[in-house]
Scaffold this motif. Structure first.
Motif, PDB file in Angstrom:
ATOM      1  N   VAL A  33       0.801  -1.221   0.000  1.00  7.03           N
ATOM      2  CA  VAL A  33       0.000   0.000   0.000  1.00  7.03           C
ATOM      3  C   VAL A  33       0.840   1.280   0.000  1.00  7.03           C
ATOM      4  N   PRO A  34       1.820   1.423   0.883  1.00  9.55           N
ATOM      5  CA  PRO A  34       2.561   2.699   0.890  1.00  9.55           C
ATOM      6  C   PRO A  34       3.267   2.954  -0.443  1.00  9.55           C
ATOM      7  N   GLU A  35       3.729   1.892  -1.089  1.00 12.13           N
ATOM      8  CA  GLU A  35       4.375   2.056  -2.390  1.00 12.13           C
ATOM      9  C   GLU A  35       3.367   2.515  -3.437  1.00 12.13           C
ATOM     10  N   VAL A  36       2.173   1.932  -3.383  1.00 20.30           N
ATOM     11  CA  VAL A  36       1.117   2.331  -4.319  1.00 20.30           C
ATOM     12  C   VAL A  36       0.781   3.809  -4.129  1.00 20.30           C
ATOM     13  N   LEU A  37       0.713   4.213  -2.849  1.00 16.79           N
ATOM     14  CA  LEU A  37       0.357   5.609  -2.586  1.00 16.79           C
ATOM     15  C   LEU A  37       1.457   6.564  -3.064  1.00 16.79           C
TER      16      LEU A  37
ATOM     17  N   ILE B 167     -17.707   9.948  -3.396  1.00 14.56           N
ATOM     18  CA  ILE B 167     -17.315   8.996  -2.359  1.00 14.56           C
ATOM     19  C   ILE B 167     -17.365   9.641  -0.976  1.00 14.56           C
ATOM     20  N   GLY B 168     -17.759   8.873   0.040  1.00 14.81           N
ATOM     21  CA  GLY B 168     -17.804   9.428   1.396  1.00 14.81           C
ATOM     22  C   GLY B 168     -17.977   8.342   2.446  1.00 14.81           C
ATOM     23  N   THR B 169     -17.647   8.706   3.703  1.00 17.63           N
ATOM     24  CA  THR B 169     -17.892   7.813   4.845  1.00 17.63           C
ATOM     25  C   THR B 169     -19.234   8.206   5.458  1.00 17.63           C
ATOM     26  N   VAL B 170     -20.028   7.207   5.804  1.00 20.77           N
ATOM     27  CA  VAL B 170     -21.414   7.471   6.182  1.00 20.77           C
ATOM     28  C   VAL B 170     -21.574   8.179   7.524  1.00 20.77           C
ATOM     29  N   LYS B 171     -22.786   8.614   7.765  1.00 20.18           N
ATOM     30  CA  LYS B 171     -23.143   9.370   8.958  1.00 20.18           C
ATOM     31  C   LYS B 171     -22.747   8.631  10.236  1.00 20.18           C
TER      32      LYS B 171
ATOM     33  N   GLY C 285      -9.766   4.345   4.805  1.00 19.17           N
ATOM     34  CA  GLY C 285     -10.179   3.406   3.760  1.00 19.17           C
ATOM     35  C   GLY C 285     -10.755   4.144   2.564  1.00 19.17           C
ATOM     36  N   LYS C 286     -11.644   5.071   2.863  1.00 19.39           N
ATOM     37  CA  LYS C 286     -12.270   5.863   1.812  1.00 19.39           C
ATOM     38  C   LYS C 286     -11.215   6.628   1.001  1.00 19.39           C
ATOM     39  N   ASN C 287     -10.262   7.229   1.686  1.00 22.87           N
ATOM     40  CA  ASN C 287      -9.234   8.005   0.983  1.00 22.87           C
ATOM     41  C   ASN C 287      -8.339   7.108   0.130  1.00 22.87           C
ATOM     42  N   LEU C 288      -8.116   5.910   0.619  1.00 24.30           N
ATOM     43  CA  LEU C 288      -7.322   4.948  -0.128  1.00 24.30           C
ATOM     44  C   LEU C 288      -8.038   4.601  -1.432  1.00 24.30           C
ATOM     45  N   VAL C 289      -9.323   4.311  -1.321  1.00 20.73           N
ATOM     46  CA  VAL C 289     -10.142   4.005  -2.503  1.00 20.73           C
ATOM     47  C   VAL C 289     -10.131   5.201  -3.450  1.00 20.73           C
ATOM     48  N   SER C 290     -10.290   6.364  -2.858  1.00 17.71           N
ATOM     49  CA  SER C 290     -10.321   7.598  -3.650  1.00 17.71           C
ATOM     50  C   SER C 290      -9.043   7.735  -4.486  1.00 17.71           C
ATOM     51  N   MET C 291      -7.885   7.524  -3.864  1.00 20.35           N
ATOM     52  CA  MET C 291      -6.615   7.629  -4.585  1.00 20.35           C
ATOM     53  C   MET C 291      -6.498   6.569  -5.669  1.00 20.35           C
ATOM     54  N   MET C 292      -6.949   5.363  -5.346  1.00 17.69           N
ATOM     55  CA  MET C 292      -6.871   4.289  -6.335  1.00 17.69           C
ATOM     56  C   MET C 292      -7.768   4.611  -7.520  1.00 17.69           C
ATOM     57  N   LEU C 293      -8.934   5.170  -7.260  1.00 18.42           N
ATOM     58  CA  LEU C 293      -9.855   5.514  -8.344  1.00 18.42           C
ATOM     59  C   LEU C 293      -9.260   6.617  -9.213  1.00 18.42           C
ATOM     60  N   GLU C 294      -8.728   7.647  -8.552  1.00 15.66           N
ATOM     61  CA  GLU C 294      -8.127   8.752  -9.308  1.00 15.66           C
ATOM     62  C   GLU C 294      -6.989   8.240 -10.177  1.00 15.66           C
ATOM     63  N   SER C 295      -6.192   7.358  -9.604  1.00 16.05           N
ATOM     64  CA  SER C 295      -5.069   6.816 -10.360  1.00 16.05           C
ATOM     65  C   SER C 295      -5.544   5.998 -11.550  1.00 16.05           C
ATOM     66  N   ALA C 296      -6.722   5.419 -11.415  1.00  9.97           N
ATOM     67  CA  ALA C 296      -7.263   4.616 -12.515  1.00  9.97           C
ATOM     68  C   ALA C 296      -8.000   5.498 -13.513  1.00  9.97           C
ATOM     69  N   GLY C 297      -7.948   6.827 -13.298  1.00 12.04           N
ATOM     70  CA  GLY C 297      -8.512   7.738 -14.289  1.00 12.04           C
ATOM     71  C   GLY C 297      -9.894   8.263 -13.963  1.00 12.04           C
ATOM     72  N   TYR C 298     -10.430   7.924 -12.769  1.00 11.23           N
ATOM     73  CA  TYR C 298     -11.752   8.431 -12.401  1.00 11.23           C
ATOM     74  C   TYR C 298     -11.630   9.829 -11.818  1.00 11.23           C
TER      75      TYR C 298
ATOM     76  N   ALA D  31      -9.358  -1.709  -1.531  1.00  8.41           N
ATOM     77  CA  ALA D  31      -9.180  -0.516  -2.364  1.00  8.41           C
ATOM     78  C   ALA D  31      -8.823  -0.883  -3.798  1.00  8.41           C
ATOM     79  N   GLY D  32      -8.030  -1.922  -3.957  1.00  5.02           N
ATOM     80  CA  GLY D  32      -7.596  -2.314  -5.293  1.00  5.02           C
ATOM     81  C   GLY D  32      -8.752  -2.712  -6.188  1.00  5.02           C
ATOM     82  N   SER D  33      -9.751  -3.381  -5.595  1.00  5.09           N
ATOM     83  CA  SER D  33     -10.824  -3.889  -6.439  1.00  5.09           C
ATOM     84  C   SER D  33     -11.928  -2.865  -6.680  1.00  5.09           C
TER      85      SER D  33
END
Lengths: 492, 211, 211
Positions: C60-64, C94-98, C105-118, C199-201
């Motif tokens: 994970v840290p390398e991916v980030l 994307i967000g963490t619920v009420k 976790g959410k931020n990790l997903v967010s970075m992975m999505l951005e990196s994938a072009g989203y 996050a990867g999936s």
């Protein structure tokens, strides 16, 4: 003539009454604590509760929006103000858990979203009947000292899962209970039910058999739900376990020392809140501390660092003279297998050696996602073994037995000696671990540990009869559950 | 005096040597038949012990305490009976084989056999084939039991069996073996009649072979 | 200039932020098409990272670190392109619920999505149904992703789905969920379109749902 050592006295003779494990020296503990004080004074913590912000402000903290910075003297006052010992009774009012010094008690864990059915092997959603089963197993196992719910029950009103689980535990065990709640309403239900069992709120406060449980969101962030529960517990004079889940590399730096600093700092926030509300209110420091697995991103329940960090945190708690809620008997494994056995055994041993007062999660599989009563049954056996190790080696004339050695002489045996008779029962004897000779083992069906664990668990569920509570108590508990149901229905 | 026998049995089970002695003495003083004292008082107690040990309810040191108490009772009764009248389930010659000095296991088996009513002739440790042969000729036992703890000494068991064959005595005596490295396979290989995996089952094995 | 792109990709993979910056600057200076820099330099590097993470070759840290380097390159290129020309795989709110303040976790997903072009719109933590609704109305994303760490807060995910239904927007957006206590069963129960265990999936899941 027999050899006697009773004719002399000794000086400066030191004894290790138990094995010794001290992960950190006093100087190192002080260093960690000072680190936490510095973080709370300099960086501060984010508090999401108006009530808590008000309490901290009045108590002398610097409040800037949601950020609260804590003067060190206030925290030091709170550390001294909290009791160094909390005695928890069983449900019959007998004082059983002495959370003081380095007394060690083991128990299961709460709120898993799955459970492994000990009859079908199926991994599925926990039901209220599963907490009934869990409570029976907890009640029957001698080395499990308190109850937790072993899974969030999902076949009841969702926001009352906590209340129903508490009812299931009250009805099926008389051991002490550590329990969580969604919010303050449910906490009130739980205290009311406990008061019925104890014979009134005052009796419960004087002789509590419950500890409330609350989790903050590290690093340095405390939701309203988490901190309000700490405040609620102090107001009601019921001890609380306040436990941040700190994992190195994720919500703390990747180094062990820094992870301890964050964990201590987050615990201290809950401590200060409780002490400001009621000086001397019972506080047990948590809790869960491990690493984030950098491939799967899980919070590992089997990592070597879980044991390392838990023992470190326990050392700091001991340094502060605050009872400690630690972790052991858990695993990242998904099934009843060898990985489960070895991860559970290591963490139970190290947590025991560290002298943590309450060691929870002796039921946690799959990095905490799934509970297993079979794991709890196996942990009970491991704990028995570890307790024997914790007894240490007695060294005195009786235990040195030089007269007996002289009597038997070279080449003899000790099997028929009175001395053997007097002491062989000190050996720990297993109930699940198999030590039969090969033929005997084969004759009993060549069973694996997993099979024996399953059979014992099933046998307890089928046959163990917990001591029942009086009908009027059960009726009053049911009335409180009904009241909670009506309240939740109104909220809809 | 059936009540006394009941109490005598209980005292054997709980391994109370002094109590067994005084109860046996009482029974003798009251003029009881010594053979009855053995058959109705001492042996029934030891049978319970054997069963409990087998089922895991009693441990080795407790069994030995019972055996010791039983033996103390026997020592008081024996002088009152002609040796041929002493109840015996049979004679067993027992020893640890040549080159092997381990005798805990053998002695344990010996005590269990005696408690089960067998007359045991213990030829000790480091016993070569000739020693076993000599004991067989002298005592004419139903069974000889050989013990070995070491893989280096277990092979000596075969030598005894071969010598018995040479002397034409193999058919007159059952041979049983035991010890940590011994197994049923090994017993079959060297032509022994039986293998007992533990002290508790040795008595059962003798009973079966002598039936 | 394919060599640039090869080296740029390699620098993304090894997470060398400064190197990515200078190579991107060089490419811009050489007059490369900015969209080519993204499509042939930055994204191919990040695709390798994604694949290696999935297969356990990267942590994970390398991916980030790679994601951070990628982002630095994007920041240089973006001003040169009209917003509508910036390659985007789609929009995700994307967000963490009420009631839940966990955002790692959410931020990790967010970075992975951005990196994938989203294109990711992050509504933060403690986000109630209304906050998600508002973001859906404002940004018209293809997917909304909800995160929860606690069993006590995961129930809030259902409220957002219900609100989207009430507002008649449920069919316009795919709902995906994740977090420690979340499972495919739970996703089915509350009527979400998908569940990502890590996050990867999450990026793969979005790709599948938006196909």
């Amino acid at each position: 003539m027999t050899l006697s050592k009773s004719q002399y006295v000794r000086a400066n003779y030191q004894v290790n009454a138990t094995p010794q494990l001290k992960m950190l020296s006093d100087d190192q503990c002080e260093n960690i604590l000072n680190g936490a004080l510095e973080v709370l004074e300099r960086t501060g913590a984010e508090i999401h509760s108006e009530e808590a912000l008000e309490i901290f402000k009045k108590g002398g903290c610097w409040v800037d929006g949601n950020i609260v910075r804590f003067p060190s003297h206030l925290i030091e006052w709170a550390i001294r103000s909290a009791p160094s010992r909390i005695v928890i009774s069983n449900q019959k009012g007998e004082r059983t858990l002495f959370l003081e010094g380095q007394n060690v008690y083991y128990g299961p864990g709460p709120t898993n979203t799955y459970t492994i059915d000990p009859f079908t092997g199926e991994r599925r959603r926990p039901r209220k009947s599963d907490t009934v089963r869990a409570a029976k197993v907890i009640d029957a196992l001698p080395n499990i000292s308190y109850a937790m719910d072993c899974g969030t029950v999902m076949d009841v009103t969702p926001t009352l899962s906590d209340v129903h689980a508490f009812q299931a535990m009250l009805e099926n065990t008389n051991k002490p209970i550590i329990h969580w709640g969604f919010g303050i309403d449910q906490y009130q239900d739980i205290i009311d039910m406990a008061a019925v069992v104890a014979g009134g709120l005052e009796a419960l406060q004087k002789n509590p058999f419950i500890l409330l449980y609350s989790e903050s969101s590290p690093p340095l962030r405390h939701s309203a739900e988490a901190i309000d529960k700490a405040i609620f517990a102090a107001k009601n004079n019921i001890p609380i376990v306040y436990t941040p889940c700190t994992f190195a590399g994720g919500v703390a730096p990747a180094t062990m020392a820094a992870t301890l600093v964050i964990a201590v700092a987050d615990s201290l926030v809950g401590l200060v809140a409780g002490q400001l509300v009621r000086k001397g209110s019972g506080f047990v420091m948590g809790g869960l501390i491990s690493t984030m697995d950098m491939s799967s991103t899980i919070l590992s329940y089997g990592a070597a660092e879980l044991s390392l960090l838990s023992a470190g945190l326990t050392a700091v708690a001991r340094y502060m003279k605050i009872p400690m809620f630690s972790t052991g008997g858990c695993t990242d494994s998904k099934v009843i297998d060898t990985q489960m056995g070895l991860e559970a055994a290591f963490s139970i041993l190290v947590a025991g050696l560290s002298g943590a007062n309450l060691i929870h999660d002796c039921s946690y599989m799959e990095y905490g996602a799934t509970s297993s009563l079979e794991l709890m049954t196996m942990d009970d056996e491991i704990i028995g073994m570890v307790k024997r190790i914790l007894e240490g080696v007695k060294v005195d004339d009786e235990h040195l037995a030089l007269d007996v050695i002289n009597k038997v002489g070279p080449g003899g045996h000790y099997l028929a000696e009175d001395h053997t008779m007097a002491h062989f029962r000190e050996f720990w004897s297993s109930s699940l671990i198999n030590r039969l000779r090969y033929d005997g083992w084969k004759a009993e069906g060549s069973k694996t540990m997993g099979q024996r664990v399953k059979e014992k668990t099933q046998d307890i569920i089928n046959n163990h009869k917990p001591e029942p509570k009086p009908d009027h108590v059960l009726r009053e508990i049911q009335a409180i559950v009904d009241r909670a149901e009506a309240r939740e229905a109104n909220k809809q | 005096m059936p009540n006394n026998y009941e109490e005598l049995s209980q005292s054997i089970i709980s391994g109370q040597l002094d109590r067994v002695k005084s109860l046996t003495q009482q029974a003798i003083g009251a003029g009881d038949n010594p053979v009855d004292i053995i058959n109705q008082g001492l042996i029934p107690g030891m049978s319970v012990v054997g069963a409990r040990f087998k089922s895991g309810q009693m441990y080795v040191p407790e069994v030995l305490m019972s055996a010791r108490a039983m033996d103390a009772g026997m020592q008081l009764v024996k002088p009152l009976i002609l040796s041929e009248d002493i109840p015996s389930a049979g004679k067993v010659v027992i020893g640890t084989v040549k080159g092997d000095l381990h005798d805990i296991g053998k002695n344990l088996v010996s005590m269990m056999l005696e408690s089960a009513g067998y007359t045991v002739i213990n030829v000790g440790v480091d016993a070569g084939p000739e020693k076993f042969l000599h004991a067989v000729k002298e005592h004419q036992p139903g069974v000889i039991g050989m013990s070995a703890l070491l893989t280096t000494t277990m092979l000596a068991m075969k030598d005894t069996i071969e010598l018995l064959k040479e002397e034409g005595l193999r058919d007159r005596v059952k041979v049983i073996i035991g010890g940590a490295p011994i197994s049923q396979d090994f017993a079959d290989e060297i032509g022994a009649d039986g293998f007992a995996p533990d002290a508790g089952s040795a008595a059962d094995l003798c009973k079966k072979l002598l039936a």
